[in-house]
Structure formats: structure tokens, C-alpha cells
Design a protein around this motif. Structure first.
Motif, PDB file in Angstrom:
ATOM      1  N   MET A   1     116.506  81.553  33.271  1.00  0.00           N
ATOM      2  CA  MET A   1     117.923  81.344  33.183  1.00  0.00           C
ATOM      3  C   MET A   1     118.289  80.971  31.758  1.00  0.00           C
ATOM      4  O   MET A   1     117.501  80.388  31.042  1.00  0.00           O
ATOM      5  CB  MET A   1     118.350  80.245  34.137  1.00  0.00           C
ATOM      6  CG  MET A   1     118.202  80.656  35.562  1.00  0.00           C
ATOM      7  SD  MET A   1     119.028  79.511  36.612  1.00  0.00           S
ATOM      8  CE  MET A   1     118.366  80.074  38.128  1.00  0.00           C
ATOM      9  N   LEU A   3     119.960  78.892  28.936  1.00  0.00           N
ATOM     10  CA  LEU A   3     120.398  77.521  28.701  1.00  0.00           C
ATOM     11  C   LEU A   3     121.451  77.511  27.610  1.00  0.00           C
ATOM     12  O   LEU A   3     121.384  78.254  26.646  1.00  0.00           O
ATOM     13  CB  LEU A   3     119.217  76.641  28.283  1.00  0.00           C
ATOM     14  CG  LEU A   3     118.141  76.449  29.345  1.00  0.00           C
ATOM     15  CD1 LEU A   3     116.984  75.661  28.773  1.00  0.00           C
ATOM     16  CD2 LEU A   3     118.696  75.758  30.557  1.00  0.00           C
ATOM     17  N   LEU A  96     123.357  75.217  32.175  1.00  0.00           N
ATOM     18  CA  LEU A  96     123.339  76.651  32.452  1.00  0.00           C
ATOM     19  C   LEU A  96     124.692  77.228  32.070  1.00  0.00           C
ATOM     20  O   LEU A  96     125.728  76.623  32.336  1.00  0.00           O
ATOM     21  CB  LEU A  96     123.092  76.908  33.937  1.00  0.00           C
ATOM     22  CG  LEU A  96     121.712  76.598  34.453  1.00  0.00           C
ATOM     23  CD1 LEU A  96     121.703  76.668  35.974  1.00  0.00           C
ATOM     24  CD2 LEU A  96     120.724  77.589  33.892  1.00  0.00           C
ATOM     25  N   ALA A 100     125.240  82.605  34.184  1.00  0.00           N
ATOM     26  CA  ALA A 100     124.059  82.404  35.023  1.00  0.00           C
ATOM     27  C   ALA A 100     124.463  81.849  36.389  1.00  0.00           C
ATOM     28  O   ALA A 100     123.939  82.281  37.421  1.00  0.00           O
ATOM     29  CB  ALA A 100     123.072  81.468  34.335  1.00  0.00           C
TER      30      ALA A 100
END
Length: 171
Positions: A1, A3, A96, A100
Motif C-alpha cells: 500500500m 504511504l 494511507l 489506497a
């Protein structure tokens, strides 16, 4: 994912919760005026002759949080009933990106759609029961039964199974 950086509006923080306390933490964080998302996914189970969808946390013991105001402190998360605190890497609480979380929302929504029934003429594999592992040709399918042709004892035999006992065979 992906960041994002640590700025307040950069994205979503991840909150670690006490076991099975995700809904409690979610309610209490909402009362503190945070934007909170508890990702739930649908799990299809048999209930009598029917298949029903129950909701379960997509990530047990985790939920997502975003401050609604720039000056809103995240310190209260640690003392929120049901929550343990923010997920941290050393001194950082990474976030996140919105993109995402949007993808995770789409994935969660897809789990609430009942799995498709195999089309007549397609190949399936039996995944449970005494016929597990055998491949077969679908003769007919309906919401409660799938009829397949299986080669047993040198001849094709028509067998009726529950749809959740078969899975499509990749082409």
C-alpha cells in the motif's frame, strides 16, 4: 500500500484495536469527531438451505481514521475505549493515501456480491465432500444446486451439488 507523509490531511491513519473491539473503537472515535472507516467484508455462509452474507472485519483489530479538523489531536486515540493506539513505525504514524483506501472500499463492496454460478458447459472442480478434487462439466445451475457430469466407473454420472462445493477451473 502507498504511504503518505505525516501531515494531518495527508491520508488515513491506521488504528490498532483490542480483540473483537473494532465496532466499539469505531463508535467512540466517531464521538470524538474523527472520520472513521471500519472495513467490513462479506462472508457467504450457508444458513439452512439459503446462503447469507455476514459482515466481518476485513483486517481484524484494525480500522482507519482521519482527523476532520487540522488542529485535531491524535493523542486521544490511545485512551479511546476499544482502541490500543495508532500503528507506528518508530516515532512515525504513517498514513494511507485516499486512493489506497478507495481501492480497499471497492474490494470490500465486491465481497457482498454473491459468488457467480457456473454456466452450463463450463468446467468446475469439486472442492469439498467425497468427490473433492474431481473435475466435471456443468449440466445446469440454479441458486441452490449445480448439476454436473462426473466420470464414475467408466460412465458419465449426473450429480447435484450445492454451488459452494464447486469452483471454476481456469481455462
Amino acid at each position: 500500500m502507498t504511504l503518505a507523509d505525516d501531515s494531518v490531511h495527508a491520508g488515513w491513519y491506521v488504528v490498532y484495536t483490542k480483540p473483537r473491539q473494532e465496532p466499539t473503537a469505531c463508535r467512540n472515535l466517531l464521538r470524538q469527531h474523527f472520520e472513521v472507516w471500519l472495513p467490513l467484508m462479506g462472508k457467504w455462509i450457508r444458513k439452512g438451505a439459503d446462503r447469507v452474507c455476514i459482515s466481518e472485519p476485513m483486517f481484524p483489530r484494525y480500522l482507519f481514521l482521519r482527523p476532520t479538523q487540522r488542529e485535531q489531536s491524535l493523542a486521544s486515540v490511545r485512551s479511546t475505549p476499544g482502541a490500543v493506539g495508532l500503528v507506528r513505525f518508530g516515532e512515525r504514524s504513517p498514513t494511507l493515501r485516499d486512493e489506497a483506501v478507495a481501492l480497499l472500499r471497492e474490494l470490500a463492496d465486491q465481497t457482498r456480491v454473491p459468488p457467480g454460478l457456473p454456466a452450463p458447459g463450463s468446467r468446475v472442480r469439486v472442492v469439498a465432500g467425497p468427490l473433492a478434487g474431481l473435475e466435471a462439466l456443468v449440466a445446469a445451475s440454479a441458486s441452490r444446486r449445480v448439476e454436473i457430469f462426473i466420470g464414475l466407473l467408466g460412465r458419465e454420472t449426473r450429480v447435484s451439488l450445492s454451488p459452494d462445493l464447486v469452483e471454476p477451473v481456469p481455462a
